[in-house]
Design a protein around this motif. Structure first.
Motif: not given
Lengths: 366, 366
Positions: A262-276
């Motif tokens: 629930r703390f991971c917003s990989t769609q919107t947290a642009i630029g975060c390491v580990g997104r892929d």
């Protein structure tokens, strides 16, 4: 267990004199620093924490300060949690992962200003990762460990005590917010937060020299509240489902496995390491997850991962466990594979003292 | 000192069962792992180390493995030591610094092949720095912590013992070189190295499951050599001038301050992080440096930096100190400012037990 050998490398804290005077009986080492683990006994400390108020030396929660034009960009690189809506004065619990989505730390970030942040870290040298990224990306940001040492005030009477020392205005601090309050002429951040479910505050004591004055002021002001020196309590934190980095999760685990999806917003947290990697995990879901567990019989201290077995098949591991006097059962947590993680599932755990029965629960003991 | 609280976060090693069976009396925590500090007594361990042979659980020297086309480039980025002449099979002591020239670790690097290196680390999560740099520079390299646990064999009879288990060919291993030797079908790196001045080897035990078999084989083979479980010895390492990261140096210090200027080839180590800062330091020289010191009178264990005073002026600090039975004096080391670092200078040190006289020496007690 053997005694801990003295050396400068295992750093004392600004509050160590107070901790020692209070008769600390056990330490652990956390971020190269002493962290008390028991005063009277873990059980006695537990009952007192739930009924009164304690002062905790949590200076081991070292701060990483980010300062400069690229501070916000770097902070968002560090975590898959979307920070766009975060305001100065807020605290966010932020999973921090490497490029494969493996947990590196699970700190609390404090936004002091758009260009100034503190990261209040769990037990790993996160500073090295942050500095490495800032250097590799040539970011315009200063990254350092300031002389800030958190002191926690935890327990049902925490608010009463904190107001006596920092003023009535501290009552208005909302959960996971902080404000600036004066202590003998020094402005210090005071947050409503802490590593227990009993309510309380964390005071970000500014300057080693101010450590014992703040400690003493709290002890003095709380005498009639039965204030005592305390520390994060193993039983209470398992009951409350509070994870411990290095115990319940490591670099092997994704946030989703730790129940932190629930703390991971990989769609919107642009630029975060580990997104892929995390986009992939979010799509498929984790195949194992941390679950509340109860264990029957008597158990030794849990100082290694205990295998969780379904018959002859290993389906997980227990990483924290302790007897709960309030719930009259051994409360525990650990990773369980999805095939066996439904509440009510019965398993067995292999402890050094023998095999014990385990039940998977839906909720922690809150 | 209080006892150390058990938890999975303070990792056991593959050799912990052997260490416990041998009656370990004290631990420290190093790289989130248990490191024994005393068995019989520090003095008894010291005499035995200098006369016989000991097996040391130094699994805390975790390895960082670099593997891939950019491994050599990354390795040179990490250290100001010129690695161009380094051959596979060599070990190099490599200071590792941040962009300001501050020490992050002082490991031993092993070159396995042009595209494969191990970094055998001191007490900091250097993995995080290495991964951060590799990610920031988009290097084509895998960075990970493999399941390798060093076991040291130290003392004058070390060569005799190691040949009994790993074969006569180990006699030919030169200082700070390593070769590959068979143990029950598993090939393991064996280096002539170790954190003492008594001579010896470090076996890079491959695989947790092979830990106790290697330990037991050495104990068995060395019975008539009076082999015992041991550990890095505080007295012996101070006598020998062996620095300890976190004790004698931190991120505050440059390699030049630590007497490691000879390992910094900032003119030729092209691409290393911290080059600009260290070129400046090399030109001007350090203003303080680690020096051998002797202290008069009785002293308590040194668990914090003790101020070194010239009259009322602070001119340095003592960071490691212990009584030496062989030299009949308290041997010590610490940073001393250039105004007072000449051999023969007399100073005073402020210990928790009172002020003691100090003499600066030219050489360690080797």
């Amino acid at each position: 267990m053997a005694t801990i050998a003295p050396s400068r490398r295992i750093r004392r804290t600004p509050f160590t004199p107070g901790v020692q005077a209070a008769g600390v009986k056990g330490y652990t080492v956390y971020n190269h620093m002493l962290l008390p683990t028991v005063f009277e006994s873990i059980e006695a400390d537990y009952h007192h924490l739930k009924s009164a108020v304690q002062i905790w030396d949590v200076a081991v929660e070292r701060q990483i300060e980010l300062r400069g034009p690229d501070a916000a960009r770097l902070m968002q690189m560090l975590t898959p949690r979307d920070l766009r809506g975060m305001l100065p004065g807020q605290c966010y619990y932020v999973p921090i992962v490497d490029e494969t989505g493996g947990m590196l730390n699970d700190p609390v970030a404090l936004k002091l200003a758009e260009d100034r942040w503190w990261i209040s870290i769990a037990d790993s040298d996160l500073l090295f990762w942050v500095k490495g990224l800032a250097y590799g990306y040539r970011l315009d940001v200063l990254v350092d460990e300031p002389d800030i040492s958190p002191l926690a005030v935890q327990g049902p009477k925490a608010e009463e005590l904190v107001t006596r020392v920092f003023g009535e205005a501290t009552r208005a601090i909302k959960f996971f917010r902080f404000g600036w309050f004066d202590f003998q002429g020094v402005s210090m951040a005071v947050a409503r937060s802490g590593y227990s479910k009993q309510g309380g505050f964390e005071i970000y004591v500014d300057g080693t020299a101010n450590g014992m004055p703040v400690w003493n002021a709290l002890m003095e002001a709380g005498r009639d509240l039965d204030v005592r020196a305390g520390c994060p309590n193993l039983i209470e934190r398992i009951e409350g489902g509070l994870l411990s980095y290095g115990n319940d999760m490591t670099r092997e685990n994704t946030p989703h496995e730790c129940g932190l999806g629930r703390f991971c917003s990989t769609q919107t947290a642009i630029g975060c390491v580990g997104r892929d990697a995390l986009l992939r995990v979010a799509k498929e879901g984790p195949t194992q997850q941390i679950r509340p567990l109860s264990i029957g019989g008597d158990i030794p201290p849990c100082d290694m991962a205990w295998p969780l077995m379904a018959g002859k098949k290993r389906v997980g591991q227990v990483t924290s466990a302790a007897y709960s006097p309030d719930f009259k059962v051994n409360v525990a947590m650990g990773m369980v594979r999805m095939t066996h993680w439904d509440a009510g599932t019965t398993l067995a755990v292999t402890t050094p003292a023998g095999t014990r029965p385990v039940t998977v629960h839906e909720e922690f003991w809150i």
